[in-house]
Design a protein around this motif. Structure first.
Motif: not given
Length: 195
Positions: A83-85, A124-128
């Motif tokens: 996750s982002y966290d 990259r997976y989360a496109e963050s």
């Protein structure tokens, strides 16, 4: 109440009291099952403070406390799903260890690289894109700090630059002088001037 007292202690530069109150705050949050991310953020924060105090006066007690809290972060990391966290914690772990790198470059280089590569993959997976940018910049800085693999340094910095351009990230996020040094070495003067 302990956390508020800790922040007041910081304002008044009462560092011993700060540590006592922040540790009490952490114990309360652990006891009452606060969010794993919130507790890990506090672990990182207090580990950073202990590390900084250790670097100032080389007290073995500060070193042990810093290690204690950073190991708690590492053990808790598996409780966070991708996750982002989780990526934020991974990036902060990489930044935390980068302060120790100069004392034992080979040991910490691998640890930092592994954390940052994991963070890069997850971002990259989360496109963050901002997290991806931070990982790329930190990886470039890491390789630059040990004068290793100039082409890889350049590629990391170039990829970071591309993210800034492609996703209109703020130029102000560039926090690395090495970024400019390496781009200059590869004669990317137009990119440097643009920034």
């Amino acid at each position: 109440p302990y956390e508020q007292l800790a922040w007041l202690n910081l304002v008044f530069e009462e560092y011993d009291d700060f540590f006592v109150n922040m540790e009490e705050s952490i114990k309360l949050e652990e006891k009452h099952d606060y969010s794993v991310y919130a507790i890990m953020t506090k672990y990182l924060f207090i580990a950073g403070w202990y590390r900084d105090r250790y670097l100032e006066n080389e007290s073995e007690d500060y070193f042990k406390k810093a290690k204690y809290y950073i190991l708690k972060v590492e053990r808790q990391l598996n409780k966070l799903s991708p996750s982002y966290d989780r990526t934020s914690i991974i990036i902060e772990l990489g930044e935390y260890y980068s302060f120790w790198e100069y004392q034992n470059p080979e040991k910490y280089f691998t640890k930092i690289r592994d954390y940052l590569l994991e963070g890069l993959e997850q971002s990259r997976y989360a496109e963050s894109y901002l997290q991806e940018y931070k990982c790329l910049l930190e990886l470039g800085d890491l390789y630059h700090s040990i004068n290793s693999n100039e082409d890889l340094q350049y590629q990391y910095y170039l990829d970071a630059y591309s993210l800034i351009k492609k996703y209109d990230l703020s130029w102000s996020v560039i926090e690395s002088n090495n970024f400019f040094v390496v781009l200059g070495r590869y004669k990317e003067y137009d990119k440097i001037e643009e920034i």
